[in-house]
Design a protein around this motif. Sequence first.
Motif, PDB file in Angstrom:
ATOM      1  N   PRO A 203       0.828  -1.205   0.000  1.00 52.35           N
ATOM      2  CA  PRO A 203       0.000   0.000   0.000  1.00 52.35           C
ATOM      3  C   PRO A 203       0.860   1.252   0.000  1.00 52.35           C
ATOM      4  O   PRO A 203       2.070   1.185   0.253  1.00 52.35           O
ATOM      5  CB  PRO A 203      -0.786  -0.124   1.300  1.00 52.35           C
ATOM      6  CG  PRO A 203       0.173  -0.831   2.219  1.00 52.35           C
ATOM      7  CD  PRO A 203       0.943  -1.800   1.339  1.00 52.35           C
ATOM      8  N   ARG A 204       0.243   2.396  -0.276  1.00 50.44           N
ATOM      9  CA  ARG A 204       0.994   3.643  -0.173  1.00 50.44           C
ATOM     10  C   ARG A 204       0.231   4.642   0.682  1.00 50.44           C
ATOM     11  O   ARG A 204      -0.944   4.447   1.011  1.00 50.44           O
ATOM     12  CB  ARG A 204       1.311   4.225  -1.550  1.00 50.44           C
ATOM     13  CG  ARG A 204       0.193   4.911  -2.294  1.00 50.44           C
ATOM     14  CD  ARG A 204       0.705   5.339  -3.675  1.00 50.44           C
ATOM     15  NE  ARG A 204      -0.241   6.173  -4.402  1.00 50.44           N
ATOM     16  CZ  ARG A 204      -0.130   7.495  -4.541  1.00 50.44           C
ATOM     17  NH1 ARG A 204       0.876   8.139  -3.966  1.00 50.44           N
ATOM     18  NH2 ARG A 204      -1.014   8.188  -5.246  1.00 50.44           N
ATOM     19  N   CYS A 205       0.937   5.691   1.057  1.00 48.42           N
ATOM     20  CA  CYS A 205       0.386   6.688   1.967  1.00 48.42           C
ATOM     21  C   CYS A 205       0.876   8.059   1.541  1.00 48.42           C
ATOM     22  O   CYS A 205       2.001   8.199   1.042  1.00 48.42           O
ATOM     23  CB  CYS A 205       0.843   6.373   3.393  1.00 48.42           C
ATOM     24  SG  CYS A 205       0.292   7.536   4.659  1.00 48.42           S
ATOM     25  N   ALA A 206       0.034   9.077   1.731  1.00 50.60           N
ATOM     26  CA  ALA A 206       0.466  10.452   1.449  1.00 50.60           C
ATOM     27  C   ALA A 206       1.500  10.886   2.484  1.00 50.60           C
ATOM     28  O   ALA A 206       1.464  10.456   3.633  1.00 50.60           O
ATOM     29  CB  ALA A 206      -0.733  11.393   1.486  1.00 50.60           C
ATOM     30  N   ILE A 297      -6.788   6.377   3.812  1.00 51.00           N
ATOM     31  CA  ILE A 297      -6.145   7.061   4.935  1.00 51.00           C
ATOM     32  C   ILE A 297      -6.526   8.543   4.946  1.00 51.00           C
ATOM     33  O   ILE A 297      -6.841   9.115   5.997  1.00 51.00           O
ATOM     34  CB  ILE A 297      -4.617   6.882   4.867  1.00 51.00           C
ATOM     35  CG1 ILE A 297      -4.256   5.416   5.104  1.00 51.00           C
ATOM     36  CG2 ILE A 297      -3.917   7.778   5.876  1.00 51.00           C
ATOM     37  CD1 ILE A 297      -2.795   5.087   4.868  1.00 51.00           C
ATOM     38  N   ASN A 298      -6.511   9.151   3.761  1.00 56.22           N
ATOM     39  CA  ASN A 298      -6.887  10.566   3.685  1.00 56.22           C
ATOM     40  C   ASN A 298      -8.344  10.781   4.075  1.00 56.22           C
ATOM     41  O   ASN A 298      -8.686  11.788   4.721  1.00 56.22           O
ATOM     42  CB  ASN A 298      -6.627  11.097   2.278  1.00 56.22           C
ATOM     43  CG  ASN A 298      -5.136  11.243   1.984  1.00 56.22           C
ATOM     44  OD1 ASN A 298      -4.306  11.101   2.879  1.00 56.22           O
ATOM     45  ND2 ASN A 298      -4.803  11.511   0.740  1.00 56.22           N
ATOM     46  N   ILE A 310     -11.849  21.019  13.031  1.00 53.35           N
ATOM     47  CA  ILE A 310     -10.502  21.580  12.876  1.00 53.35           C
ATOM     48  C   ILE A 310     -10.418  22.397  11.588  1.00 53.35           C
ATOM     49  O   ILE A 310     -10.901  21.963  10.532  1.00 53.35           O
ATOM     50  CB  ILE A 310      -9.457  20.442  12.843  1.00 53.35           C
ATOM     51  CG1 ILE A 310      -9.491  19.661  14.160  1.00 53.35           C
ATOM     52  CG2 ILE A 310      -8.052  20.984  12.576  1.00 53.35           C
ATOM     53  CD1 ILE A 310      -8.666  18.373  14.135  1.00 53.35           C
ATOM     54  N   GLU A 311      -9.819  23.564  11.681  1.00 49.86           N
ATOM     55  CA  GLU A 311      -9.590  24.364  10.481  1.00 49.86           C
ATOM     56  C   GLU A 311      -8.344  23.835   9.770  1.00 49.86           C
ATOM     57  O   GLU A 311      -7.272  23.753  10.361  1.00 49.86           O
ATOM     58  CB  GLU A 311      -9.402  25.836  10.836  1.00 49.86           C
ATOM     59  CG  GLU A 311     -10.667  26.509  11.353  1.00 49.86           C
ATOM     60  CD  GLU A 311     -10.479  28.011  11.527  1.00 49.86           C
ATOM     61  OE1 GLU A 311      -9.426  28.529  11.078  1.00 49.86           O
ATOM     62  OE2 GLU A 311     -11.359  28.644  12.121  1.00 49.86           O
ATOM     63  N   ALA A 312      -8.504  23.460   8.520  1.00 47.84           N
ATOM     64  CA  ALA A 312      -7.399  22.899   7.746  1.00 47.84           C
ATOM     65  C   ALA A 312      -7.647  23.153   6.269  1.00 47.84           C
ATOM     66  O   ALA A 312      -8.798  23.316   5.851  1.00 47.84           O
ATOM     67  CB  ALA A 312      -7.277  21.395   8.004  1.00 47.84           C
ATOM     68  N   PRO A 313      -6.590  23.228   5.474  1.00 50.05           N
ATOM     69  CA  PRO A 313      -6.779  23.389   4.028  1.00 50.05           C
ATOM     70  C   PRO A 313      -7.656  22.271   3.470  1.00 50.05           C
ATOM     71  O   PRO A 313      -7.721  21.171   4.026  1.00 50.05           O
ATOM     72  CB  PRO A 313      -5.348  23.310   3.469  1.00 50.05           C
ATOM     73  CG  PRO A 313      -4.464  23.641   4.622  1.00 50.05           C
ATOM     74  CD  PRO A 313      -5.166  23.137   5.847  1.00 50.05           C
ATOM     75  N   ALA A 314      -8.321  22.548   2.379  1.00 46.92           N
ATOM     76  CA  ALA A 314      -9.199  21.557   1.756  1.00 46.92           C
ATOM     77  C   ALA A 314      -8.382  20.375   1.239  1.00 46.92           C
ATOM     78  O   ALA A 314      -7.208  20.509   0.891  1.00 46.92           O
ATOM     79  CB  ALA A 314      -9.986  22.192   0.614  1.00 46.92           C
ATOM     80  N   GLY A 315      -9.030  19.222   1.184  1.00 45.75           N
ATOM     81  CA  GLY A 315      -8.396  18.036   0.636  1.00 45.75           C
ATOM     82  C   GLY A 315      -9.267  17.424  -0.434  1.00 45.75           C
ATOM     83  O   GLY A 315     -10.442  17.772  -0.580  1.00 45.75           O
ATOM     84  N   SER A 316      -8.694  16.532  -1.189  1.00 48.22           N
ATOM     85  CA  SER A 316      -9.455  15.864  -2.245  1.00 48.22           C
ATOM     86  C   SER A 316      -8.818  14.507  -2.526  1.00 48.22           C
ATOM     87  O   SER A 316      -7.630  14.302  -2.269  1.00 48.22           O
ATOM     88  CB  SER A 316      -9.471  16.698  -3.527  1.00 48.22           C
ATOM     89  OG  SER A 316      -8.152  16.912  -3.998  1.00 48.22           O
ATOM     90  N   PRO A 317      -9.592  13.541  -3.065  1.00 55.99           N
ATOM     91  CA  PRO A 317      -9.045  12.221  -3.365  1.00 55.99           C
ATOM     92  C   PRO A 317      -7.976  12.297  -4.456  1.00 55.99           C
ATOM     93  O   PRO A 317      -8.010  13.173  -5.324  1.00 55.99           O
ATOM     94  CB  PRO A 317     -10.259  11.428  -3.855  1.00 55.99           C
ATOM     95  CG  PRO A 317     -11.442  12.175  -3.339  1.00 55.99           C
ATOM     96  CD  PRO A 317     -11.037  13.617  -3.313  1.00 55.99           C
TER      97      PRO A 317
END
Length: 424
Positions: A203-206, A297-298, A310-317
């Motif tokens: 597997p891989r991870c960011a 994981i993301n 929590i305030e955090a930058p946006a994420g996407s798949p």
Amino acid sequence: MATLPLKPHYSAVVIGGGQAGLSASHYLTVHGIDHVVFEKKTVAHKWKNERWDAFCLVTPNWQCQLPDHPYDGTDPNGFMVKDEILAYVDRFVAKVDAPVLEHTAVTALERHGEFFRIETSAGTVTANTVVIATSLYSEPAIPRAAERLPEEIMQIHTAQYRNSGQLPEGDVIVVGSGQSGCQIAEDLHLAGRKVHLVTGNAPRCARFYRGRDVVDWLSDIGQYDITVEQDGMTKKKHDTNHYLTGRDGGRDIDLRKFALEGMALYGRMSGVAAGRMLFEPNLKSNLDGADRVYNGINALIDRHIAAKGIEAPAGSPYVPLWEPEAETMELDLKAERITSVIWATGFSPDWSFVGLPIFDGNAYPVHRRGVTAVDGVYVLGLPWLWTWGSGRFLSVGKDAEYVVGHLAARLSAEEPALKKAANA
């Protein structure tokens, strides 16, 4: 590090002088338990002699938590490179000052009346208790198919790889896409070598997601505190590690990006015949499976951020950058100018010296948190011995503290009986 003459009997014997064995020695000293550590090669041998030049930590420096020896540098969120890791380990070795006998191989461990009999290349001793801290990484595992490669092709294992300069000119095949395989493939790729990477189901991870290192997010979520006994975690002890890197400040390893840049990717190797390496038609499923874990994981992090507000930058798949047009089933090694093969196929444990009934049907030690069914025998340093950090700098110390605590309690309980027998 102490060098003491061999005594005939010890309260505890530790087999293995790596981070696990030294951690056990630290806590044995804390408890005032006389012991010796037998090391077949030299202390911390694998860190010093089986890592490539550009090797660095995959997890942030703050996760270096050896017993009474947390990371002591100035960059807790960075990733120590090889020389820095060796210096960190050397400081730990000096601090523990373990009673180690180096170049001393254990050849037999057996029951001997009330004690255990340990035969070594330096002599035979007995002990009340034994901690086996030899890990699962004793010997390089190379498939028998290697014997059928043309003689002119250079073959080495990841344990022997140092840099691209040690390889002859020509293309390189890296067999295995776990952490070491992917990082070595990247090392060769950055050096301008044409790389052929044979993938597996790793597997891989960011590296970073939504403004932070993924390891930091996972730590906050509590992933590193989950034990192997919790629902769905039993098989984790046999899982392949996620691939990513701490190189140059840390980044993802995206095999699809490498493919766009000229790296050739293949499915799992199925064999070697007539100067050709053969592959299974599973490259696409291997890449898709790795990306599925990556996105999973993301998504876990996304849920944590939402639940905690929590305030955090946006994420996407992650969206694939490249797809294989067809599955390559074989590779003509001579026609493709393949001159070297690096086996990133892992290691095999060496339990051959253990003459005690502590193994399951797959020759894996049966234990609960390092405590085996044979009273007085313990194992330490295994992946997922108890948590995700077991066997690594993060939690090997916690595991050692628990194991030695159990061992110390056992010795205390049996001491009156031993004194009574001695005075009879």
